[in-house]
Scaffold this motif. Structure first.
Motif, short mmCIF file in Angstrom:
data_model
loop_
_atom_site.label_atom_id
_atom_site.label_comp_id
_atom_site.label_asym_id
_atom_site.label_seq_id
_atom_site.Cartn_x
_atom_site.Cartn_y
_atom_site.Cartn_z
N SER A 78 26.33 65.19 24.32
CA SER A 78 27.30 65.01 25.53
C SER A 78 27.48 66.34 26.07
N LYS A 79 26.98 67.42 25.63
CA LYS A 79 27.19 68.71 26.56
C LYS A 79 26.35 68.70 28.07
N THR A 80 25.42 67.83 28.04
CA THR A 80 24.57 67.81 29.27
C THR A 80 24.86 66.30 29.85
N PHE A 81 25.82 65.87 29.31
CA PHE A 81 26.21 64.26 29.78
C PHE A 81 24.95 63.44 29.56
N PHE A 82 24.10 63.67 28.14
CA PHE A 82 22.73 62.87 27.71
C PHE A 82 21.90 62.92 28.84
N GLY A 83 21.87 64.30 29.19
CA GLY A 83 20.50 64.56 30.27
C GLY A 83 20.78 64.50 31.68
N ILE A 84 22.09 63.87 31.91
CA ILE A 84 22.24 63.62 33.47
C ILE A 84 22.42 64.92 34.17
N ASP A 85 22.93 66.18 33.65
CA ASP A 85 23.20 67.20 34.35
C ASP A 85 22.00 68.04 34.68
N ASN A 86 20.83 67.67 34.11
CA ASN A 86 19.59 68.28 34.19
C ASN A 86 18.52 67.43 35.12
N SER A 87 17.68 67.97 35.57
CA SER A 87 16.55 67.42 36.25
C SER A 87 15.19 67.80 35.85
N THR A 88 14.35 67.27 35.15
CA THR A 88 12.99 67.81 34.84
C THR A 88 11.92 67.79 35.95
N ASP A 89 11.93 66.73 36.72
CA ASP A 89 11.21 66.71 37.94
C ASP A 89 11.60 65.37 38.96
N ILE A 90 11.35 65.73 40.24
CA ILE A 90 11.58 64.77 41.17
C ILE A 90 10.65 64.74 42.11
N ARG A 91 10.16 63.62 42.73
CA ARG A 91 9.07 63.29 43.36
C ARG A 91 9.53 62.46 44.69
N ILE A 92 9.14 62.84 45.83
CA ILE A 92 9.57 62.36 47.15
C ILE A 92 8.22 62.00 47.72
N ALA A 93 7.93 60.88 48.30
CA ALA A 93 6.47 60.42 48.72
C ALA A 93 6.43 59.53 49.98
N PHE A 94 5.58 59.64 50.99
CA PHE A 94 5.50 58.62 51.86
C PHE A 94 4.02 58.14 51.63
N GLU A 95 3.80 56.70 51.57
CA GLU A 95 2.44 56.05 51.26
C GLU A 95 2.38 54.99 52.35
N TYR A 96 0.84 54.95 52.73
CA TYR A 96 0.51 54.06 54.01
C TYR A 96 -0.50 52.92 53.54
N GLY A 97 -0.39 52.02 54.03
CA GLY A 97 -1.58 51.00 54.04
C GLY A 97 -2.66 51.09 55.13
N ILE A 98 -3.80 51.69 55.25
CA ILE A 98 -4.76 51.77 55.93
C ILE A 98 -5.50 50.28 56.29
N THR A 99 -5.76 49.47 55.14
CA THR A 99 -6.06 48.17 55.26
C THR A 99 -5.22 47.63 53.89
N ASP A 100 -5.54 46.38 53.96
CA ASP A 100 -5.05 45.73 52.69
C ASP A 100 -5.34 46.25 51.32
N ARG A 101 -6.67 46.96 51.34
CA ARG A 101 -7.01 47.38 50.20
C ARG A 101 -6.96 48.68 49.87
N LEU A 102 -6.76 49.58 51.01
CA LEU A 102 -6.69 51.02 50.87
C LEU A 102 -5.48 51.52 51.35
N MET A 103 -4.98 52.64 50.59
CA MET A 103 -3.87 53.13 50.93
C MET A 103 -3.81 54.73 50.42
N VAL A 104 -3.18 55.62 51.38
CA VAL A 104 -3.04 56.95 51.28
C VAL A 104 -1.69 57.18 51.40
N GLY A 105 -1.48 58.75 50.72
CA GLY A 105 -0.20 58.92 50.47
C GLY A 105 -0.12 60.54 50.25
N LEU A 106 1.04 60.93 50.92
CA LEU A 106 1.67 62.58 50.70
C LEU A 106 2.69 62.60 49.91
N SER A 107 2.87 63.44 48.96
CA SER A 107 4.14 63.69 48.24
C SER A 107 4.54 65.06 47.94
#
Length: 309
Positions: A78-107
């Motif tokens: 409860s002291k950290t509201f069951f973990g909500i007060d803290n953040s261990t990792d965050i990822r933001i990404a843009f990913e793109y389909g070059i073809t229907d079978r090949l995708m690339v991305g940056l994050s």
């Protein structure tokens, strides 16, 4: 005379009917049965692990992944509201389909473990697609990434974050994704994985192999249970060394609920992994479910069409 006219009409109509039947066989049920299985998974990721799915050509996927702090244990409750007060990792990404079978991305990921401030370049390619008639019983895809940390170097040479050159900041992942969909209910994946880290501390390992497994159990058109688990193969001497210093490594396990809402795929999950990138959560997970050291998190995917159909 009437009989002659009827016979003539029948002779004219019969070839057309036969041709239509041939076309229906070519483009109808027979064609469909030889077609690829679609939507083995609803997202390009399961929870921590990759799925076999790639983006369509011209499709842009904006992704946000978040991992909170421990629900229980010494760092949770409860002291950290069951973990909500803290953040261990965050990822933001843009990913793109070059073809229907090949995708690339940056994050960009916050990072959790030895390194932080992570930048990732990735690619995924579908080699084979499972077919409805089981002539190809499995889907096969390959995934790879390269990750660099931009964090400030430590001044202590024995630290993992001591970078004497640029290559020390780099790590890489290579993965084969074997997948199969069983009807419209169950999908499974097996993920043989190789992780290489250029810089590690004493008695850690630069090269690590792991095997991941993942699954999706569909409840309804928009709701499914997703699970993934990784078994890293760390050398016993390395395990013993770190356990002697109070550090124990655990296998990453994630369980989540996947919700599809039109252009969004939203996953609420629980995992003992603090990191999001394969380069960290496979070799560096030191949290255990048994002591409340798991956290809830989410993955959000929003896709945009930038061209094509």
């Amino acid at each position: 005379m009437l009989q002659i006219r009827m016979l003539t009409a029948l002779l004219l109509v019969a070839p057309a009917v036969m041709a239509q039947d041939d076309l229906s066989k070519m483009f109808g049920k027979d064609s469909v049965s030889r077609g690829p299985v679609i939507a083995t998974f609803k997202s390009t990721r399961i929870i921590n692990g990759q799925s076999n799915e790639t983006l369509k050509k011209g499709e842009l996927d904006f992704r946000v992944a978040h991992r909170f702090g421990d629900l229980g244990g010494e760092a949770g409750g409860s002291k950290t509201f069951f973990g909500i007060d803290n953040s261990t990792d965050i990822r933001i990404a843009f990913e793109y389909g070059i073809t229907d079978r090949l995708m690339v991305g940056l994050s960009r990921a916050k990072g959790s473990g030895n390194f932080s401030q992570m930048y990732e370049g990735l690619a995924k390619f579908k080699i084979l697609q499972q077919t409805i008639d089981n002539r190809i019983p499995l889907g096969i895809a390959v995934f790879g990434n390269a990750v660099v940390t931009s964090m400030k170097s430590s001044t202590v040479e024995s630290d993992a974050a001591y970078f004497d050159n640029f290559s020390s900041r780099m790590s890489y992942t290579g993965q084969v994704i074997l997948s199969r969909k069983f009807g419209n209910i169950l999908s499974l994946a097996v993920l043989p994985t190789y992780v290489h880290r250029n810089r590690v501390v004493h008695m850690d390992v630069n090269d690590m192999f792991a095997v991941g497994v993942g699954g999706r159990l569909r409840f309804s058109k928009r709701l499914a249970l997703v699970v993934d688990y990784f078994l890293p193969f760390r050398e016993q001497a390395s395990k013993d060394y770190f356990e002697g210093r109070g550090v124990k490594f655990y296998n990453p396990l994630g369980v989540g609920l996947e919700i599809e809402t039109g252009g969004h795929v939203f996953s609420v999950n629980f995992t003992n992994s603090t990191a999001i990138l394969e380069n960290q959560f496979i070799p560096e997970t030191t949290s255990t479910w048994l002591e409340g050291q798991f956290r809830w998190g989410f993955n959000i995917s929003r896709r945009f069409s930038l061209g094509g159909k």
